[in-house]
Enzyme design. Structure first.
Site, short mmCIF file in Angstrom:
data_model
loop_
_atom_site.label_atom_id
_atom_site.label_comp_id
_atom_site.label_asym_id
_atom_site.label_seq_id
_atom_site.Cartn_x
_atom_site.Cartn_y
_atom_site.Cartn_z
N THR A 27 0.90 -1.24 -0.02
CA THR A 27 0.05 0.05 0.02
C THR A 27 0.73 1.13 -0.06
OG1 THR A 27 -0.22 0.01 2.59
CG2 THR A 27 -1.68 -1.12 1.29
N ASN A 29 1.56 4.92 0.94
CA ASN A 29 1.44 5.71 1.94
C ASN A 29 1.33 7.12 1.53
OD1 ASN A 29 1.72 3.14 3.32
ND2 ASN A 29 0.72 4.10 5.01
N GLU A 79 -3.74 4.42 2.61
CA GLU A 79 -2.94 4.01 2.03
C GLU A 79 -3.80 3.33 0.67
OE1 GLU A 79 -1.56 0.62 4.43
OE2 GLU A 79 -1.94 1.87 6.22
N ILE A 82 -2.46 -0.28 -5.74
CA ILE A 82 -2.95 -0.47 -6.92
C ILE A 82 -2.76 -1.81 -7.52
CG2 ILE A 82 -2.03 0.85 -9.20
CD1 ILE A 82 -0.69 3.00 -7.68
N HIS A 84 -1.88 -3.53 -10.14
CA HIS A 84 -0.91 -3.49 -11.05
C HIS A 84 0.35 -3.81 -10.47
CE1 HIS A 84 0.70 -2.67 -14.95
NE2 HIS A 84 1.83 -2.21 -14.33
N TYR A 91 8.52 4.93 -4.15
CA TYR A 91 8.63 5.74 -3.15
C TYR A 91 8.82 7.22 -3.81
CZ TYR A 91 8.30 2.22 0.30
OH TYR A 91 7.83 1.15 1.14
N ARG A 104 -16.89 -0.18 2.18
CA ARG A 104 -17.32 -0.78 3.54
C ARG A 104 -16.54 0.03 4.38
NH1 ARG A 104 -13.25 -3.39 5.84
NH2 ARG A 104 -11.57 -4.62 4.48
N LYS A 107 -13.05 -2.32 9.67
CA LYS A 107 -13.56 -3.53 10.86
C LYS A 107 -12.22 -3.88 11.50
CE LYS A 107 -15.74 -5.79 7.31
NZ LYS A 107 -16.48 -6.93 6.66
N PHE A 109 -10.51 -7.44 12.66
CA PHE A 109 -10.22 -8.66 12.29
C PHE A 109 -9.73 -9.69 13.18
CE2 PHE A 109 -10.71 -6.42 8.21
CZ PHE A 109 -11.78 -6.91 7.85
P1 ADP Z 1 5.14 0.87 3.36
O1 ADP Z 1 5.03 0.13 4.67
O2 ADP Z 1 6.31 1.58 3.13
O3 ADP Z 1 3.86 1.51 3.02
P2 ADP Z 1 4.47 -1.42 1.82
O4 ADP Z 1 4.90 -2.73 1.94
O5 ADP Z 1 3.12 -1.04 2.02
O6 ADP Z 1 5.36 -0.57 2.57
O7 ADP Z 1 4.62 -1.33 0.08
C1 ADP Z 1 4.25 -0.06 -0.25
C2 ADP Z 1 5.15 0.37 -1.47
O8 ADP Z 1 5.42 -0.45 -2.58
C3 ADP Z 1 4.88 1.61 -2.09
O9 ADP Z 1 5.13 2.87 -1.39
C4 ADP Z 1 5.30 1.31 -3.52
O10 ADP Z 1 6.53 2.20 -3.80
C5 ADP Z 1 5.60 -0.11 -3.61
N1 ADP Z 1 4.44 -0.57 -4.51
C6 ADP Z 1 4.69 -1.86 -5.58
N2 ADP Z 1 3.64 -2.15 -6.11
C7 ADP Z 1 2.68 -1.63 -5.63
C8 ADP Z 1 1.18 -1.58 -5.70
N3 ADP Z 1 0.78 -2.65 -6.47
N4 ADP Z 1 0.56 -0.69 -5.04
C9 ADP Z 1 0.97 0.09 -4.09
N5 ADP Z 1 2.07 0.00 -3.69
C10 ADP Z 1 3.20 -0.59 -4.41
MG MG Z 2 1.92 0.86 2.97
#
Ligand code: ADP
Ligand code: MG
Length: 156
Positions: A27, A29, A79, A82, A84, A91, A104, A107, A109
């Site tokens: 996700t 952020n 957060e 995407i 894809h 980043y 929704r 919640k 879990f």
């Molecule tokens: P963080 O805890 O730093 O948010 P995450 O494990 O949630 O790390 O991973 C998020 C990061 O992964 C994003 O900031 C982005 O750079 C990368 N990323 C790669 N693929 C995706 C995707 N499909 N959706 C969102 N973030 C992605």
């Molecule tokens: Mg994240």
């Protein structure tokens, strides 16, 4: 709550102390300042919509708006996952998102498995609803296709 669609953008930051890697669903952020500046009447919960950054295509996404335990639940976090597969992290990129629908509320879990399974259901539901013609149309919105310098005085 104001009517969706709701557009916003912000720089993708590293999440401090959250453990989304545990979920295998990355996700992106937004910084706290961006979340603080969102309309106060945006409910917490799970939304779906469209997202892009740089010269990427506009992709389907789900957003979780919630309270951040790290800040003793005093700060909202946002957060975006995407739908894809990217070759690399993004980043620092300016991420543009349009909230199109609400799925929704937040919640709790009782297990990681049930959380993951709920997120997977959200993703499937979002994919379906985004195929509705009125939602597909938003993919073409100027917000995603006109440089921000032209429509927002350079402000994101
Ligand atoms: P963080 O805890 O730093 O948010 P995450 O494990 O949630 O790390 O991973 C998020 C990061 O992964 C994003 O900031 C982005 O750079 C990368 N990323 C790669 N693929 C995706 C995707 N499909 N959706 C969102 N973030 C992605
Ligand atoms: Mg994240």
């Amino acid at each position: 709550m104001r009517h969706l669609t709701y557009f916003c953008c912000g720089q993708v930051v590293r999440c401090f102390g959250c453990s989304s890697t545990q979920l295998v669903i990355p996700t992106a952020n937004f910084p706290l300042q961006v979340v603080d500046n969102l309309a106060a009447d945006i409910y917490t919960g799970i939304y779906y919509g469209w997202a892009t950054f740089g010269s990427e295509d506009v992709h389907k996404m789900v957003v979780s708006m919630g309270w951040n335990p790290y800040y003793k639940n005093m700060k909202k976090s946002m957060e975006t996952h995407i739908m894809h597969t990217f070759k690399e992290d993004f980043y620092g990129e300016m991420l543009n998102v349009a909230f199109v629908g609400y799925l929704r509320p937040e919640k709790n879990f009782d297990s990681l498995e049930s959380l993951i399974s709920a997120i997977q259901d959200d993703i499937e539901e979002a994919k379906k609803q985004l195929e509705w013609p009125e939602h597909l149309k938003l993919k073409e919105d100027n917000f995603f296709h006109v440089p921000k310098s032209k429509i927002m005085n350079g402000h994101c």
